[in-house]
Design an enzyme around this catalytic site. Structure first.
Site, mmCIF file in Angstrom:
data_model
loop_
_atom_site.group_PDB
_atom_site.id
_atom_site.type_symbol
_atom_site.label_atom_id
_atom_site.label_comp_id
_atom_site.label_asym_id
_atom_site.label_seq_id
_atom_site.Cartn_x
_atom_site.Cartn_y
_atom_site.Cartn_z
ATOM 1 N N SER A 98 0.864 -1.180 0.000
ATOM 2 C CA SER A 98 0.000 0.000 0.000
ATOM 3 C C SER A 98 0.904 1.235 0.000
ATOM 4 O O SER A 98 1.595 1.498 0.985
ATOM 5 C CB SER A 98 -0.908 0.016 1.234
ATOM 6 O OG SER A 98 -1.809 -1.064 1.201
ATOM 7 N N LYS A 172 -7.507 1.171 -2.528
ATOM 8 C CA LYS A 172 -7.049 0.720 -1.204
ATOM 9 C C LYS A 172 -7.221 1.829 -0.172
ATOM 10 O O LYS A 172 -7.590 1.570 0.987
ATOM 11 C CB LYS A 172 -5.582 0.279 -1.271
ATOM 12 C CG LYS A 172 -5.003 -0.212 0.061
ATOM 13 C CD LYS A 172 -5.779 -1.404 0.611
ATOM 14 C CE LYS A 172 -5.280 -1.824 2.002
ATOM 15 N NZ LYS A 172 -3.968 -2.465 1.978
ATOM 16 N N LYS A 240 -0.408 4.713 9.105
ATOM 17 C CA LYS A 240 0.230 5.090 7.838
ATOM 18 C C LYS A 240 -0.809 5.263 6.747
ATOM 19 O O LYS A 240 -0.780 6.223 5.968
ATOM 20 C CB LYS A 240 1.264 4.021 7.469
ATOM 21 C CG LYS A 240 1.978 4.234 6.139
ATOM 22 C CD LYS A 240 1.341 3.440 4.993
ATOM 23 C CE LYS A 240 1.443 1.954 5.194
ATOM 24 N NZ LYS A 240 0.856 1.210 4.028
#
Length: 303
Positions: A98, A172, A240
């Site tokens: 990601s 995502k 994150k």
């Protein structure tokens, strides 16, 4: 006539990468593996080739898969450690990490300079989905590159083609926004019910049969009740992702108040020493804020 399986280099044998690599081996793909901590590759000795460096791993690979913790790690491996320079012509890079959409686009351009293809294909489903080969794969790239990647994806889960390079990462981010915000909602709902005197396990059971039912309530709600915060997806990774969501929102001129609040809660959770708990451990920050434990039905904190 059988078609020879492409040689795959898999970079990143972690919580997600290890079961994914196992599923590729089970599907018959010849595999070379590399990980920064070399000992994590040892369980694959005798089944796969163990490489001493990422550049060595990809030298003969038809397909290169990266499954690393964040964009900085992907940048380090693909660029600083020479993976892109070591690619065979017509190799295909599939980044299943990601990362920021703009990072994916830049890496695709660098791969193209080497005559290689590129697909960004982040996943959802956690360690259980990885182990059971039922990951949701969100893929961005050129149609021809996505066609080449499809047999690989079939060994790992179900792929949805989202659009051009970078689109998989945008999907995502959307996934992680829903996951993070919903974990926060489930935490608040169960704590509210428990503090008022209801049995939170019964509340969860009732809600699963109604409009509030979700995979987060089903799986992570149970984790909260069991206080099982062993990491499937560590809180630091969710933090994150929430940061990337807000960065992308700023780039697009958007304000996302819910994502901002959940980001702040994960930031506090990590700052309070819980970076490695599962992201469902956001409950711990809510309990800390309120001085109340979910297990203390209708009361304050346990003595």
């Amino acid at each position: 006539m059988t078609t020879e399986q492409p040689q795959i280099a898999f970079l990143g044998i972690g919580l997600m990468g290890a079961p994914m690599a196992s599923n590729l081996l089970a599907a018959g793909f010849p595999l070379t593996v590399w990980n920064r901590t070399a000992s994590k590759c040892e369980p694959f000795s005798g089944q796969a080739t163990l490489a001493g460096s990422p550049a060595e791993a990809v030298r003969h690979a038809d397909v290169v898969i990266t499954m690393l913790e964040n964009g900085d790690a992907v940048e380090q491996v693909l660029v600083a450690q020479g993976v892109i320079d070591a690619l065979k012509p017509k190799a295909l890079v599939i980044d299943m990490s990601s990362v920021q959409p703009e990072v994916a686009r830049r890496h695709a351009a660098l791969a193209a300079e080497q005559g290689a293809g590129y697909v960004d294909a982040p996943v959802s489903g956690g360690t259980l989905g990885a182990a059971e080969a039922r990951l949701s794969i969100m893929a961005g790239g050129e149609p021809a590159d996505l066609d080449r990647a499809e047999p690989v994806f079939a060994a790992l889960g179900r792929c949805t083609r989202i659009g051009p390079v970078g689109a998989g990462q945008l999907a995502k981010l959307a996934n992680q926004a829903i996951v993070g915000i919903t974990i926060g909602a489930v935490s608040e709902a169960l704590l509210l019910a428990a503090k008022g005197g209801a049995d939170p396990a019964a509340v969860r059971e009732a809600l699963l049969g109604g409009f509030a039912g979700s995979r987060i309530l089903e799986l992570h709600g149970q984790r909260m009740l069991d206080r099982d915060f062993a990491p499937g997806a560590p809180a630091r990774i969710q933090l994150k992702d929430m940061r990337m969501i807000l960065d992308e929102a700023r780039n697009e001129g958007l304000t996302l108040p819910l994502a901002q609040q959940v980001h702040n809660e994960y930031l506090s959770l990590v700052a309070n020493g819980h970076s490695d708990v599962d992201h469902s451990g956001l409950l711990l920050e809510l309990e800390h804020l309120n001085g109340a434990l979910l297990g203390s039905v209708g009361r304050g904190p346990k003595e």
